[in-house]
Design a protein around this motif. Structure first.
Motif, PDB file in Angstrom:
ATOM      1  N   PHE A  80       0.818  -1.212   0.000  1.00  0.00           N
ATOM      2  CA  PHE A  80       0.000   0.000   0.000  1.00  0.00           C
ATOM      3  C   PHE A  80       0.853   1.264   0.000  1.00  0.00           C
ATOM      4  CE2 PHE A  80      -2.854   3.194   1.922  1.00  0.00           C
ATOM      5  CZ  PHE A  80      -3.999   3.002   1.165  1.00  0.00           C
ATOM      6  N   ILE A  81       1.961   1.236   0.721  1.00  0.00           N
ATOM      7  CA  ILE A  81       2.856   2.390   0.791  1.00  0.00           C
ATOM      8  C   ILE A  81       3.460   2.698  -0.577  1.00  0.00           C
ATOM      9  CG2 ILE A  81       4.993   3.297   1.793  1.00  0.00           C
ATOM     10  CD1 ILE A  81       2.700   3.102   3.789  1.00  0.00           C
ATOM     11  N   TYR A  82       3.732   1.636  -1.341  1.00  0.00           N
ATOM     12  CA  TYR A  82       4.377   1.800  -2.640  1.00  0.00           C
ATOM     13  C   TYR A  82       3.376   2.023  -3.775  1.00  0.00           C
ATOM     14  CZ  TYR A  82       8.208  -0.367  -0.030  1.00  0.00           C
ATOM     15  OH  TYR A  82       9.165  -0.662   0.905  1.00  0.00           O
ATOM     16  N   GLY A  83       2.104   1.922  -3.488  1.00  0.00           N
ATOM     17  CA  GLY A  83       1.099   2.119  -4.528  1.00  0.00           C
ATOM     18  C   GLY A  83       0.858   0.890  -5.387  1.00  0.00           C
ATOM     19  N   HIS A  84       1.406  -0.259  -4.988  1.00  0.00           N
ATOM     20  CA  HIS A  84       1.178  -1.508  -5.722  1.00  0.00           C
ATOM     21  C   HIS A  84       0.733  -2.561  -4.709  1.00  0.00           C
ATOM     22  CE1 HIS A  84       1.524  -4.553  -8.814  1.00  0.00           C
ATOM     23  NE2 HIS A  84       2.282  -5.288  -7.999  1.00  0.00           N
ATOM     24  N   ILE A  85      -0.549  -2.761  -4.598  1.00  0.00           N
ATOM     25  CA  ILE A  85      -1.119  -3.589  -3.534  1.00  0.00           C
ATOM     26  C   ILE A  85      -1.122  -5.059  -3.937  1.00  0.00           C
ATOM     27  CG2 ILE A  85      -3.172  -3.974  -2.107  1.00  0.00           C
ATOM     28  CD1 ILE A  85      -3.822  -0.917  -3.012  1.00  0.00           C
ATOM     29  N   ASN A 125      -3.071   3.798 -16.489  1.00  0.00           N
ATOM     30  CA  ASN A 125      -2.265   2.710 -15.949  1.00  0.00           C
ATOM     31  C   ASN A 125      -0.945   3.211 -15.383  1.00  0.00           C
ATOM     32  OD1 ASN A 125      -3.769   0.332 -16.243  1.00  0.00           O
ATOM     33  ND2 ASN A 125      -3.411   0.316 -18.442  1.00  0.00           N
ATOM     34  N   PHE A 126      -0.424   4.302 -15.939  1.00  0.00           N
ATOM     35  CA  PHE A 126       0.873   4.805 -15.492  1.00  0.00           C
ATOM     36  C   PHE A 126       0.735   5.649 -14.228  1.00  0.00           C
ATOM     37  CE2 PHE A 126       1.209   4.316 -20.145  1.00  0.00           C
ATOM     38  CZ  PHE A 126       2.110   3.269 -20.149  1.00  0.00           C
ATOM     39  N   SER A 127      -0.362   6.396 -14.111  1.00  0.00           N
ATOM     40  CA  SER A 127      -0.521   7.273 -12.952  1.00  0.00           C
ATOM     41  C   SER A 127      -1.060   6.531 -11.741  1.00  0.00           C
ATOM     42  CB  SER A 127      -1.450   8.446 -13.287  1.00  0.00           C
ATOM     43  OG  SER A 127      -2.740   7.982 -13.611  1.00  0.00           O
ATOM     44  N   HIS A 128      -1.573   5.314 -11.965  1.00  0.00           N
ATOM     45  CA  HIS A 128      -2.215   4.567 -10.885  1.00  0.00           C
ATOM     46  C   HIS A 128      -1.265   4.327  -9.716  1.00  0.00           C
ATOM     47  CE1 HIS A 128      -5.482   1.935  -9.491  1.00  0.00           C
ATOM     48  NE2 HIS A 128      -4.533   1.169  -9.010  1.00  0.00           N
ATOM     49  N   LEU A 129      -0.005   4.048 -10.024  1.00  0.00           N
ATOM     50  CA  LEU A 129       0.982   3.759  -8.975  1.00  0.00           C
ATOM     51  C   LEU A 129       1.100   4.911  -7.992  1.00  0.00           C
ATOM     52  CD1 LEU A 129       3.483   1.988  -7.978  1.00  0.00           C
ATOM     53  CD2 LEU A 129       4.846   3.570  -9.339  1.00  0.00           C
ATOM     54  N   VAL A 130       1.297   6.130  -8.503  1.00  0.00           N
ATOM     55  CA  VAL A 130       1.517   7.275  -7.629  1.00  0.00           C
ATOM     56  C   VAL A 130       0.231   7.687  -6.924  1.00  0.00           C
ATOM     57  CG1 VAL A 130       2.205   9.703  -7.569  1.00  0.00           C
ATOM     58  CG2 VAL A 130       3.492   8.085  -8.957  1.00  0.00           C
ATOM     59  N   THR A 131      -0.887   7.658  -7.647  1.00  0.00           N
ATOM     60  CA  THR A 131      -2.164   7.990  -7.012  1.00  0.00           C
ATOM     61  C   THR A 131      -2.406   7.079  -5.815  1.00  0.00           C
ATOM     62  OG1 THR A 131      -3.100   8.739  -9.110  1.00  0.00           O
ATOM     63  CG2 THR A 131      -4.653   8.194  -7.362  1.00  0.00           C
ATOM     64  N   ASN A 132      -2.108   5.798  -5.967  1.00  0.00           N
ATOM     65  CA  ASN A 132      -2.287   4.862  -4.868  1.00  0.00           C
ATOM     66  C   ASN A 132      -1.298   5.113  -3.739  1.00  0.00           C
ATOM     67  OD1 ASN A 132      -4.469   3.460  -5.756  1.00  0.00           O
ATOM     68  ND2 ASN A 132      -3.380   1.604  -6.309  1.00  0.00           N
ATOM     69  N   ALA A 133      -0.047   5.419  -4.088  1.00  0.00           N
ATOM     70  CA  ALA A 133       0.964   5.662  -3.054  1.00  0.00           C
ATOM     71  C   ALA A 133       0.572   6.853  -2.194  1.00  0.00           C
ATOM     72  CB  ALA A 133       2.329   5.895  -3.700  1.00  0.00           C
ATOM     73  N   LEU A 134      -0.035   7.856  -2.810  1.00  0.00           N
ATOM     74  CA  LEU A 134      -0.436   9.046  -2.061  1.00  0.00           C
ATOM     75  C   LEU A 134      -1.699   8.824  -1.239  1.00  0.00           C
ATOM     76  CD1 LEU A 134       0.338  11.921  -4.599  1.00  0.00           C
ATOM     77  CD2 LEU A 134       1.719  11.088  -2.702  1.00  0.00           C
ATOM     78  N   LYS A 164       0.636  20.787   2.991  1.00  0.00           N
ATOM     79  CA  LYS A 164       2.032  20.704   3.417  1.00  0.00           C
ATOM     80  C   LYS A 164       2.624  19.334   3.097  1.00  0.00           C
ATOM     81  CE  LYS A 164       2.023  24.056   7.250  1.00  0.00           C
ATOM     82  NZ  LYS A 164       3.211  24.827   6.827  1.00  0.00           N
ATOM     83  N   PHE A 165       1.814  18.286   3.310  1.00  0.00           N
ATOM     84  CA  PHE A 165       2.291  16.932   3.071  1.00  0.00           C
ATOM     85  C   PHE A 165       2.599  16.719   1.589  1.00  0.00           C
ATOM     86  CE2 PHE A 165       1.997  13.264   6.160  1.00  0.00           C
ATOM     87  CZ  PHE A 165       3.033  12.565   5.569  1.00  0.00           C
ATOM     88  N   GLU A 166       1.670  17.139   0.736  1.00  0.00           N
ATOM     89  CA  GLU A 166       1.886  16.979  -0.704  1.00  0.00           C
ATOM     90  C   GLU A 166       3.134  17.712  -1.161  1.00  0.00           C
ATOM     91  OE1 GLU A 166      -2.391  16.263  -2.907  1.00  0.00           O
ATOM     92  OE2 GLU A 166      -1.579  18.280  -2.779  1.00  0.00           O
ATOM     93  N   GLU A 167       3.263  18.953  -0.762  1.00  0.00           N
ATOM     94  CA  GLU A 167       4.413  19.753  -1.181  1.00  0.00           C
ATOM     95  C   GLU A 167       5.721  19.144  -0.675  1.00  0.00           C
ATOM     96  OE1 GLU A 167       3.575  23.658   0.226  1.00  0.00           O
ATOM     97  OE2 GLU A 167       2.324  24.163  -1.503  1.00  0.00           O
TER      98      GLU A 167
END
Length: 400
Positions: free
Chosen positions: A40-45, A139-148, A172-175
């Motif tokens: 979950f932390i890496y965006g790939h469950i 498919n490419f953005s899914h990894l980062v969207t999930n990680a966040l 603040k967290f996003e930045e």
């Protein structure tokens, strides 16, 4: 078995897991380690940390993300509140998301029915795991969207403690995440094609602020005093480690960066060592399944990823689709011919038009009507003959 795309799945999830029969013994450290092990932390469950196993064969990525987000939110609720009251959790989660209103997120104001908290949370989670990109780039953005998504979990913890999300917490967290990733990639000795992509994916996935690349110049300008909780600090280090891994090697200067980051966050060097080892082991094992690391051939990767999704979608709607196709004798005949020869341009246009008309009548297949959806039609056409091959053969025999 639960179906995350069917109404009522959250209630069924809690009924199947029977959390009320367990005792509260989770610590923040064990919670984080278990969440990281699931990917979950890496965006790939790759799994869920649940009492009872949940089979996911045939699920879409978004469906897996839904259950993972729900389960992780509940996990931080248990750690923070020291209780397993699912009804109270659902109520708190809905209230939390009602307060969390990122740019462009008007869904939370429209969700119905208001008198059913679990159904409301289902709608929110469904919207939360979606990317805002086209079908091709999704498919490419899914990894980062999930990680966040883990930011939701951390913000929910703050909400449970304070009764509200601290002002500008998510911004603040996003930045900070994008700043850390940018700095991490800047110090790499071996630049790769992935580096700029990763920054672009993070920037495309932020929801609470308009980030400027010029806002961070060097490591010393990082403002990290705002983050005081161990979960926040560990997450920031793991995200940095994931960014640095893109070429498969953590060099001395990159490891030094992570240790510098840990020192600034007041995290032990031991955690950095374990973070590097865990990130390396996880990504090495699952690299072929993670879109970001297959960007070298985006067309092939898109096709491979999308084919499985389309096949799953067709299988779920097989009966309705077959019924609609059988009613069109011309379409049946053309699809039968397509299994034995290439169709000419006129025939292809007829097949495309009639299939799109059918997709309009089946709600789940409207994906083919969206921008970029026509690129998926060849996959649909190729798979249809496997649904009823005998019927196609009969059409060809009759035509002869």
């Amino acid at each position: 078995m639960i179906n995350p795309s069917t109404s009522g799945w959250i209630d069924k999830f809690f009924y199947k897991q029977k959390f009320s029969e367990q005792t509260v013994a989770e610590t923040a450290e064990s919670f984080y380690n278990k969440v990281r092990d699931t990917g979950f932390i890496y965006g790939h469950i790759i799994s869920f940390e649940t009492q009872n196993a949940i089979p996911t064969k045939g699920w879409f990525k978004e469906e897996i993300s839904k259950v993972a987000l729900l389960n992780t939110l509940f996990g931080v609720f248990v750690v923070t509140k020291k209780e397993f009251d699912s009804e109270k959790f659902i109520s708190e989660a809905v209230a939390f998301y009602n307060q969390m209103n990122p740019q462009g997120f008007n869904l939370f104001k429209k969700i119905l029915p208001k008198n059913n908290s679990s159904l409301t949370l289902e709608k929110i989670i469904d919207e939360r795991v979606q990317t805002n990109d086209s079908i091709i780039s999704k498919n490419f953005s899914h990894l980062v969207t999930n990680a966040l998504l883990f930011m939701d979990v951390l913000a929910f913890r703050q909400y449970l403690i304070h009764g509200a999300i601290p002002e500008k917490y998510l911004k603040k967290f996003e930045e900070t995440i994008v700043n850390i990733v940018t700095l991490a990639l800047r110090i790499k000795s071996n630049k790769t094609q992935y580096d700029d992509l990763l920054i672009k994916l993070f920037e495309a996935s932020i929801r609470y602020s308009k980030f400027s690349k010029d806002s961070i110049q060097n490591f010393d300008s990082l403002q990290l005093d705002y983050f005081t909780n161990e979960l926040e600090k560990k997450y920031l280090i793991d995200i940095a480690g994931m960014a640095l891994w893109s070429d498969g090697i953590i060099e001395n200067n990159e490891a030094y960066f992570l240790h510098q980051l840990a020192e600034k966050l007041k995290i032990s060097d031991d955690f950095v060592t374990l973070s590097i080892e865990h990130t390396n082991a996880f990504i090495t094992k699952h690299k072929k399944e993670i879109p970001y690391f297959n960007y070298s051939n985006p067309v092939k990767h898109f096709y491979d990823q999308t084919t499985q999704s389309v096949v799953t979608l067709i299988s779920r709607n097989k009966n309705r689709l077959v019924k609609e196709i059988i009613q069109s004798k011309e379409l049946m005949l053309l699809l039968a011919y397509s299994t034995r020869r290439d169709l000419d341009e006129k025939e292809k246009k007829k097949v495309k038009k009639q299939l799109l008309d059918i997709c309009k009548t089946v709600p789940s297949l409207t994906i083919f009507l969206l921008p970029g959806g026509s690129l998926l039609l060849p996959i649909l056409i190729k798979f249809i003959p496997t649904l009823l091959p005998s019927a196609f053969n009969e059409n060809l025999d009759n035509d002869d």
